[in-house]
Design an enzyme around this catalytic site. Structure first.
Site, short mmCIF file in Angstrom:
data_model
loop_
_atom_site.label_atom_id
_atom_site.label_comp_id
_atom_site.label_asym_id
_atom_site.label_seq_id
_atom_site.Cartn_x
_atom_site.Cartn_y
_atom_site.Cartn_z
CE1 TYR A 64 -3.78 2.38 0.55
CE2 TYR A 64 -2.58 3.19 2.46
CZ TYR A 64 -3.61 3.32 1.55
OH TYR A 64 -4.49 4.38 1.66
CG ASP A 83 5.73 3.48 1.09
OD1 ASP A 83 6.00 4.08 2.15
OD2 ASP A 83 4.56 3.34 0.68
CE LYS A 107 1.39 4.53 8.48
NZ LYS A 107 0.07 4.13 8.83
N1 PMP Z 1 2.68 3.90 2.51
C1 PMP Z 1 2.54 2.94 3.43
C2 PMP Z 1 3.54 1.80 3.45
C3 PMP Z 1 1.50 3.01 4.36
O1 PMP Z 1 1.35 2.02 5.27
C4 PMP Z 1 0.61 4.10 4.32
C5 PMP Z 1 -0.54 4.24 5.29
N2 PMP Z 1 -0.75 3.25 6.17
C6 PMP Z 1 0.81 5.08 3.34
C7 PMP Z 1 1.85 4.95 2.46
C8 PMP Z 1 -0.12 6.25 3.26
O2 PMP Z 1 0.12 7.11 4.33
P1 PMP Z 1 -1.02 8.09 4.85
O3 PMP Z 1 -2.07 7.24 5.50
O4 PMP Z 1 -0.29 9.00 5.81
O5 PMP Z 1 -1.53 8.83 3.68
#
Ligand code: PMP
Length: 431
Positions: A156, A240, A268
């Protein structure tokens, strides 16, 4: 209808009925939430609404206490309301809440990230991980002058258009052609896909340790092979680290696995509990962002002073007193305890883990990709999670999310979780 502002500690008022709160939530918010997983539908339970937290403990709108393993979805590596973060925020608020121009703290947080993550020379802050990933692929497309991106099933990267291409709803038809998605951990398919599309691929984007199909570690050599192939064909590698950044150590997953991406996305942990995202990488690539380059990115709230203050306090705490070894030991203790309980009761469970994150799959395993993860028994997971909730232990209400430990967790917390897990496992109907 009365507003729900109940705070169990500060009032003698009776707490609102769960049914009333849920009804009001559904009246004013779509599905009662602002992010789908919070609806608890995946485990068929009523949503929990939290109003306060400290350390590893949280309290819901009705005054019930829980031991927390959601950890703000991986944000809260220092636990809820860590004093260093609270102090930093108080100080910043006393100066100003919003500046709208560059604040010196933006430079400081970028410097802390660069010091910890050698592949990052320059940083651009965003408001979310979604925005960071979206911007990173836009940058990759502009830099390479190619359109296609390669991602992995079950990883994701937020809800940017390209990442949602396979879901289709609300997206232009042509978009799906620009996004290739292949199984995680499958080197043969990776090699073949890169061979076929080498000239068209702008980037490969990967969660170095998957955390959104449950926690799934990369097979030995998988990340290194991605790096080799991308370097050979002039394809950018975007790692990521929204979840893994400053979670698997200050150097993130790339430090742990020894890979050097072209671009990294963060979120995060680096915001200490406030909204944030960031992308970073080599200056020669980052310089293509406006105002230096032609790729537009900007934002009213980008680099918000409160996020910067909380992020700096967090990263300084993580560097001055690295909690990683201790939290990882606790995680091992938890994994060991849960494994013993499930084996004793003969429940087929596979616990995947890395650093301070873990997932409990109701499955015989192995689980190395999203297809295998999806074959786990979600119904059993739902029973187990709901039973834990009833016992005051809060875990993510989805079989495909990670449980997170923080520096606020203790051995006693882990023991409590194992006891609750045992009781919950006994309640699971046999198959
Ligand atoms: N990349 C990863 C690996 C994530 O786990 C998440 C959200 N859980 C995101 C991107 C997106 O981040 P956000 O919820 O702050 O938009």
């Amino acid at each position: 209808m009365t507003a729900i502002t109940h705070d169990a500690r500060r009032t003698t008022q009776k707490p609102p009925q769960q049914g009333d709160v849920v009804r009001q939530a559904n009246t004013y918010l779509v599905g009662g939430v602002n992010s789908p997983v919070r609806a608890f539908r995946q485990i068929g339970a009523e949503p929990v609404m939290l109003v306060r937290g400290r350390g590893a403990a949280v309290v819901d709108v009705q005054g019930r206490r829980y031991l927390d393993f959601i950890g703000g979805w991986g944000v809260l590596i220092l636990g809820h309301n860590h004093p260093a973060v609270v102090t930093a925020l108080r100080r910043r608020i006393s100066q100003d809440i919003m500046t709208g121009l560059t604040h010196p703290d933006e430079i400081e947080l970028a410097r802390l990230i660069r010091e910890a993550v050698p592949s990052v020379e320059q940083v651009r802050f965003t408001v979310s991980g979604t925005e960071a990933c979206m911007t990173a692929i836009r940058l990759a497309r502009a830099y390479t002058k190619r359109d296609k991106i390669l991602a992995f099933d079950g990883c994701y990267h937020g809800h940017g258009e390209s990442f949602m291409a396979r879901r289709r709803a609300g997206l232009p038809k042509g978009l799906a052609q620009e996004v290739l998605s292949i199984p995680f951990n499958d080197v043969a398919v990776l090699e073949e896909t890169v061979r076929q599309h080498a000239e068209e691929l702008a980037c490969v984007i990967v969660e170095p340790v998957a955390a959104n199909m449950g926690v799934i570690a990369p097979r030995p050599g998988f990340l290194a092979r991605i790096r080799e192939l991308t370097s050979r064909h002039g394809i950018l590698l975007i790692v990521d680290e929204v979840v893994t950044g400053f979670r698997l150590g200050c150097g993130g997953a790339q430090g742990r696995f020894g890979i050097q991406p072209d671009l990294t996305t963060f979120g995060k942990v680096i915001g200490g509990g406030l909204p944030i995202g960031a992308l970073g990488g080599a200056k020669r690539i980052m310089q293509h962002l406006a105002p230096e380059g032609e790729v537009y990115h900007g934002g009213t709230f980008a680099g918000h002073p409160l996020s910067m203050a909380a992020g700096i306090a967090t990263l300084k705490e993580l560097t001055a007193h690295p909690p990683y070894e201790r939290i990882e030991r606790l995680t091992q203790q938890l994994v060991g305890g849960l494994t013993t309980e499930t084996e004793r009761l003969g429940v087929p469970v596979l616990i995947t883990h890395m650093g301070s994150m873990l997932t409990v799959f109701f499955s015989d395993g192995p689980i190395e990709n999203d297809q295998q993860a999806k074959r786990s028994d979600r119904e059993l997971f739902g029973c187990w999670a709901t039973s834990l909730l009833g016992d005051g232990v809060l875990i993510p209400p989805s079989p495909f999310e990670a449980l997170f430990l923080s520096s606020a967790h203790t051995e006693a917390h882990v023991e409590r979780m194992i006891r609750a897990a045992r009781v919950a496992l006994r309640k699971i109907p046999s198959r």
